[in-house]
Scaffold this active site. Structure first.
Site, short mmCIF file in Angstrom:
data_model
loop_
_atom_site.label_atom_id
_atom_site.label_comp_id
_atom_site.label_asym_id
_atom_site.label_seq_id
_atom_site.Cartn_x
_atom_site.Cartn_y
_atom_site.Cartn_z
N SER A 37 38.72 -25.00 -39.59
CA SER A 37 38.18 -23.77 -39.00
C SER A 37 39.24 -22.67 -38.98
O SER A 37 40.39 -22.89 -38.61
CB SER A 37 37.71 -24.03 -37.57
N LEU A 38 38.79 -21.46 -39.34
CA LEU A 38 39.70 -20.30 -39.31
C LEU A 38 39.62 -19.56 -37.98
O LEU A 38 40.34 -18.59 -37.77
CB LEU A 38 39.37 -19.36 -40.47
N SER A 39 38.75 -20.03 -37.07
CA SER A 39 38.58 -19.32 -35.79
C SER A 39 39.88 -19.21 -35.01
O SER A 39 40.20 -18.13 -34.49
CB SER A 39 37.50 -20.00 -34.95
N LYS B 163 25.41 -26.10 -33.85
CA LYS B 163 24.82 -24.80 -33.52
C LYS B 163 23.44 -24.92 -32.85
O LYS B 163 23.11 -24.14 -31.96
CB LYS B 163 24.73 -23.93 -34.78
N ASP C 260 26.74 -14.11 -36.55
CA ASP C 260 26.83 -14.14 -38.02
C ASP C 260 26.08 -12.97 -38.68
O ASP C 260 26.63 -12.28 -39.54
CB ASP C 260 26.28 -15.46 -38.57
N TYR D 61 34.32 -17.15 -49.10
CA TYR D 61 35.61 -16.45 -48.98
C TYR D 61 36.78 -17.26 -49.52
O TYR D 61 37.93 -16.88 -49.35
CB TYR D 61 35.87 -16.03 -47.53
N LEU E 120 29.16 -14.33 -49.47
CA LEU E 120 29.59 -14.90 -48.18
C LEU E 120 30.74 -15.87 -48.36
O LEU E 120 31.48 -16.16 -47.42
CB LEU E 120 28.42 -15.60 -47.49
N GLY F 139 33.49 -12.40 -48.75
CA GLY F 139 33.05 -13.11 -47.54
C GLY F 139 34.00 -12.99 -46.36
O GLY F 139 33.60 -13.17 -45.21
N ASN G 63 15.82 -18.77 -53.80
CA ASN G 63 16.46 -20.02 -53.36
C ASN G 63 16.06 -21.18 -54.27
O ASN G 63 14.97 -21.20 -54.83
CB ASN G 63 16.06 -20.34 -51.92
N ARG G 64 16.97 -22.14 -54.39
CA ARG G 64 16.74 -23.35 -55.21
C ARG G 64 15.45 -24.05 -54.78
O ARG G 64 14.63 -24.42 -55.60
CB ARG G 64 17.96 -24.27 -55.02
P1 NAP Z 1 23.42 -24.32 -45.70
O1 NAP Z 1 22.71 -24.15 -44.40
O2 NAP Z 1 23.78 -25.68 -46.16
O3 NAP Z 1 22.51 -23.60 -46.83
C1 NAP Z 1 22.91 -23.60 -48.17
C2 NAP Z 1 21.90 -22.81 -49.02
O4 NAP Z 1 22.43 -22.74 -50.34
C3 NAP Z 1 20.54 -23.45 -49.14
O5 NAP Z 1 19.58 -22.43 -49.27
C4 NAP Z 1 20.66 -24.26 -50.43
O6 NAP Z 1 19.43 -24.38 -51.12
C5 NAP Z 1 21.56 -23.39 -51.25
N1 NAP Z 1 22.37 -24.18 -52.17
C6 NAP Z 1 23.28 -25.13 -51.85
N2 NAP Z 1 23.86 -25.62 -52.96
C7 NAP Z 1 23.29 -24.97 -54.01
C8 NAP Z 1 23.46 -25.04 -55.41
N3 NAP Z 1 24.33 -25.88 -55.96
N4 NAP Z 1 22.73 -24.22 -56.18
C9 NAP Z 1 21.84 -23.35 -55.63
N5 NAP Z 1 21.62 -23.25 -54.30
C10 NAP Z 1 22.35 -24.05 -53.50
O7 NAP Z 1 24.78 -23.50 -45.71
P2 NAP Z 1 25.13 -22.18 -44.87
O8 NAP Z 1 25.67 -22.56 -43.55
O9 NAP Z 1 23.97 -21.26 -44.94
O10 NAP Z 1 26.37 -21.59 -45.70
C11 NAP Z 1 26.21 -21.05 -47.00
C12 NAP Z 1 27.54 -20.46 -47.48
O11 NAP Z 1 27.87 -19.33 -46.68
C13 NAP Z 1 28.73 -21.42 -47.34
O12 NAP Z 1 29.56 -21.26 -48.46
C14 NAP Z 1 29.45 -20.95 -46.11
O13 NAP Z 1 30.84 -21.22 -46.13
C15 NAP Z 1 29.21 -19.45 -46.21
N6 NAP Z 1 29.29 -18.78 -44.91
C16 NAP Z 1 30.18 -17.75 -44.81
C17 NAP Z 1 30.27 -17.06 -43.63
C18 NAP Z 1 31.24 -15.91 -43.53
O14 NAP Z 1 31.53 -15.47 -42.40
N7 NAP Z 1 31.72 -15.36 -44.63
C19 NAP Z 1 29.48 -17.42 -42.52
C20 NAP Z 1 28.58 -18.47 -42.67
C21 NAP Z 1 28.49 -19.14 -43.87
P3 NAP Z 1 18.31 -25.46 -50.74
O15 NAP Z 1 17.42 -24.78 -49.74
O16 NAP Z 1 17.64 -25.73 -52.03
O17 NAP Z 1 19.03 -26.67 -50.17
#
Ligand code: NAP
Length: 277
Positions: free
Chosen positions: A21-23, A72, A109, A218, A216, A239, A157-158
């Protein structure tokens, strides 16, 4: 940072795993810059124990808690009050201990993402958005972008069913396809594709010079998507900007004062370089 004393105020981040965690980096940098006698520590909390962590927060008098996966949803159910948006999302990333000892949960977020755009002079109001992903982060963005007054929000989305479910979170949201990426004013990657790899979450040929492309992810700071956006003449937003802004909002909720985003950004960039080179 000066050594904690008996008067030091404690905040925590909980998760499993939590060591990445980076928090603590974000918040401790801001506490130190403001010469505030507060500290954040990371606690590994086993899956299913999010409610116990909220109890511990009350018992120990922790002033604030940041919440990461997988807690969460549990924490949203365990706090005394939840803000309406976090209730709809069934997800809390921030808990505040109020003066009367009750806990308030919210999610920063989505607003953090909107803040990362506004900081750059990009107002999403009236924009056509193509959002890649329909997971937890995407859902927070749909809610916040809907409230920010976007004109259209196409979810690509996938798994189509997940996109359909997520589209219920905002009136402007709908299931989208690759044409929506081409036609969007702002393309947002809310999938983990590109994290630690050079994979792209969409065909780079869909990107064009009048677009804004926000990732998103980073790590790396300059993802393959951001490189592709630059090659296409588009403007990129990494991100780290959202990560910093969601932490700015957390910090403000806990301390009542807005921290300097640049202090948080620099500390986090340094930590990412230290970890990944
Ligand atoms: P999550 O709840 O697991 O959701 C992942 C999403 O990405 C789902 O819609 C999934 O599709 C899709 N996905 C996963 N692997 C894939 C692939 N190989 N090809 C195509 N689609 C794929 O994850 P999350 O919490 O939303 O986080 C998503 C990303 O955002 C992460 O990298 C996280 O680190 C980043 N994030 C960044 C911040 C920030 O502050 N910058 C904050 C939050 C999250 P399906 O519906 O088909 O499973």
């Amino acid at each position: 940072m000066k050594a904690p004393t008996g008067a030091t105020q404690l905040t925590a981040v909980i998760g499993s795993p939590v060591r990445h965690s980076l928090s603590p980096t974000l918040h401790n940098a801001a506490f130190a810059a403001a010469e505030r006698d507060w500290v954040m520590l990371a606690f590994e909390v086993a899956p299913g124990s999010g409610a116990a962590a909220v109890d511990a927060m009350r018992t120990l008098g922790l002033r604030g808690m940041a919440v990461t996966m997988p807690h969460k949803t549990d924490v949203a159910a365990a706090v005394d009050d939840v803000d309406p948006a976090a209730r709809v999302l069934d997800s809390v990333n921030t808990v505040v201990l109020r003066a009367d000892g009750t806990t308030f949960g919210t999610s920063t977020d989505g607003q953090g993402f909107v803040g990362s755009l506004l900081e750059r002079g990009i107002d999403p109001a009236g924009a056509r958005i193509a959002l890649l992903g329909a997971g937890a982060a995407a859902r927070a963005l749909i809610d916040a972008l809907g409230r920010a007054g976007v004109a259209d929000l196409a979810i690509v989305n996938r798994t189509a069913e997940h996109a359909r479910q997520a589209s219920e979170l905002a009136a402007q949201a709908r299931v989208g396809d690759t044409d929506d990426i081409r036609n969007a004013d702002i393309v947002v990657n809310a999938t983990p594709v590109g994290m630690g790899t050079d994979e792209l979450p969409c065909d780079p040929a869909l990107l064009g010079p009048r677009q804004i492309v926000a990732d998103l992810v980073y790590h790396p700071l300059e993802t393959a998507l951001l490189q592709a956006a630059r090659d296409a003449g588009a403007r990129g937003v990494g991100g780290l900007a959202m990560l910093v802004h969601q932490a700015v909002l957390q910090h403000e909720l806990w301390t009542g004062e807005r921290p300097d985003p640049d202090v948080m950004r620099l500390a986090t960039e340094g930590e990412l370089v230290r970890r990944h080179g």
